[in-house]
Structure formats: structure tokens, C-alpha cells
Design a protein around this motif. Structure first.
Motif, mmCIF file in Angstrom:
data_model
loop_
_atom_site.group_PDB
_atom_site.id
_atom_site.type_symbol
_atom_site.label_atom_id
_atom_site.label_comp_id
_atom_site.label_asym_id
_atom_site.label_seq_id
_atom_site.Cartn_x
_atom_site.Cartn_y
_atom_site.Cartn_z
ATOM 1 N N LEU A 193 0.827 -1.207 0.000
ATOM 2 C CA LEU A 193 0.000 0.000 0.000
ATOM 3 C C LEU A 193 0.861 1.256 0.000
ATOM 4 O O LEU A 193 0.538 2.248 -0.672
ATOM 5 N N TRP A 194 1.960 1.223 0.754
ATOM 6 C CA TRP A 194 2.855 2.380 0.789
ATOM 7 C C TRP A 194 3.433 2.660 -0.599
ATOM 8 O O TRP A 194 3.398 3.793 -1.083
ATOM 9 N N LYS A 196 2.366 1.607 -3.543
ATOM 10 C CA LYS A 196 1.298 1.968 -4.479
ATOM 11 C C LYS A 196 0.965 3.447 -4.358
ATOM 12 O O LYS A 196 0.797 4.151 -5.371
ATOM 13 N N ASN A 197 0.883 3.943 -3.134
ATOM 14 C CA ASN A 197 0.586 5.355 -2.908
ATOM 15 C C ASN A 197 1.713 6.244 -3.414
ATOM 16 O O ASN A 197 1.470 7.278 -4.055
ATOM 17 N N GLN A 198 2.954 5.856 -3.152
ATOM 18 C CA GLN A 198 4.094 6.656 -3.600
ATOM 19 C C GLN A 198 4.141 6.749 -5.122
ATOM 20 O O GLN A 198 4.395 7.827 -5.685
ATOM 21 N N ALA A 200 1.608 6.385 -7.151
ATOM 22 C CA ALA A 200 0.449 7.159 -7.608
ATOM 23 C C ALA A 200 0.732 8.652 -7.511
ATOM 24 O O ALA A 200 0.334 9.432 -8.393
ATOM 25 N N LYS A 201 1.436 9.061 -6.468
ATOM 26 C CA LYS A 201 1.761 10.483 -6.297
ATOM 27 C C LYS A 201 2.747 10.963 -7.355
ATOM 28 O O LYS A 201 2.770 12.146 -7.700
#
Length: 203
Positions: A193-194, A196-198, A200-201
Motif C-alpha cells: 500500500l505504501w 502503491k501510494n508513492q 500514484a503520487k
């Protein structure tokens, strides 16, 4: 960091890198606590200094060597403990990498994106032998026990997908994280999740 001179087994010798990371986790937590509370800047600076010195030692004098992989990318090769001539095993290497990733995420301990990408190159270009096939050591070789080859990605290496986004999907699949599926690995899922978020940003 070193064992105490009076230690009956390892007196005065360096701590293995994964054990240094265990201490660094605690030092980082203590730094965060004192920073939030604002109660003891002297201790905060002391703990941070110990951790910065430990991390910096890895790259300068602590046994890591920067090499070129078959694709011409920089990669790290290092051993379980300073002075050992055998490449670090996959199991403990994942713990080492997770410690560096945690320090990088904080932004307070002088770990750079280039350094993390070099770890990423090591995992993607050297340790990844094929789909769901991973070397047991950080130099691409394998042995037995902790250094045995695996058919899955140790979760500590998932952090590196942020720096090798070309390998993101393969690494996630290698960690047995399947769309629509389930997992009992909280560490693998949280690190996925970490990352994936990075990513995406950055997109």
C-alpha cells in the motif's frame, strides 16, 4: 555499532546489519517521540547521531561495495556483518533494506533516493532470476538455510518497487498479492500500500 567488549561470544565485534537495523528502529522511534513531545532535544540529537553514524558506516567502511550489474546499473553487494566475505543472505538482506527504507521515508537520516534505487537495482537486476524465482543472496547466488533461493519476494524488498517502478507489478505478484485475493501477511500488504501510494503520487 559493536557488541560490548565483555560479551562472552561476540565481544567487541560489529553487530550484523540486520541487528543494527533493530537498534535503529528503536532509535528512530525514540527520535520521533522526543520530536513530537519536544521534551528532550539533547537525547533526540544523541539518538539521531547514533543512527546516522550506523547508516553511513554501511556505505563507507561497513563492507558494502558498489558494482555494475549486467545492465550497467549500480548495485550494492554486502555481507551479513562487517568483515565477512560471504554475500548477505536474502532473509537478512530484506531486514537490512527495510531499515534503510524506513530511514529514507523519514527524511531525517541522510538516506538518498539514489541509494535506494541502487538497492532496487540489486533486487530487480541481480536477485530476481525469473518470475517467482529469487536468489538466496544479494549477489545473485544461493545456498541453504537463510541463503536458499525463494519463490516469493521477502516483504522488505517491496519498498524498492518505488525506485524500480518497471518491476512493480512483478514484485507485487512475487509477494503473492493478487488482485481480488487475500493475504495474511500484514507487513507485505502494508508495504504494498505504501509503494502503491508513492507511485500514484509520482504519476
Amino acid at each position: 555499532m559493536y557488541f560490548a567488549k565483555g560479551d562472552p561470544d561476540m565481544g567487541g565485534q560489529p553487530l550484523p546489519w540486520n541487528q543494527q537495523m533493530m537498534f535503529n528502529y528503536a532509535f528512530q522511534n525514540l527520535c520521533d517521540a522526543h520530536r513530537i513531545l519536544g521534551d528532550n532535544p539533547t537525547l533526540l540529537d544523541k539518538y539521531k547521531g547514533i543512527m546516522v553514524a550506523s547508516l553511513a558506516w554501511f556505505f563507507s567502511g561497513g563492507g558494502s561495495v558498489t558494482k555494475k550489474d549486467s545492465k550497467g546499473n549500480d548495485v550494492y553487494d554486502w555481507s551479513y556483518v562487517v568483515g565477512d566475505n560471504t554475500a548477505e543472505d536474502s532473509n537478512h538482506g530484506a531486514l537490512d533494506v527495510a531499515g534503510f527504507a524506513r530511514a529514507y521515508i523519514s527524511g531525517d537520516y541522510s538516506i538518498t533516493e539514489d541509494q535506494m534505487k541502487t538497492f532496487g537495482n540489486m533486487f530487480v537486476d541481480v536477485m530476481t532470476l525469473g518470475p517467482k524465482s529469487y536468489a538466496g543472496r544479494v549477489d545473485g547466488t544461493s545456498g541453504t538455510g537463510y541463503s536458499a533461493a525463494t519463490t516469493y519476494v521477502q516483504s522488505g524488498y517491496l519498498f524498492l518497487a518505488e525506485f524500480r517502478s518497471d518491476a512493480y507489478e512483478g514484485m507485487v505478484a512475487g509477494a503473492n498479492l493478487v488482485q481480488g485475493g487475500t493475504t495474511t501477511s500484514t507487513d507485505a500488504f502494508s508495504r504494498f500500500l505504501w509503494v502503491k501510494n508513492q507511485l500514484a503520487k509520482k504519476s
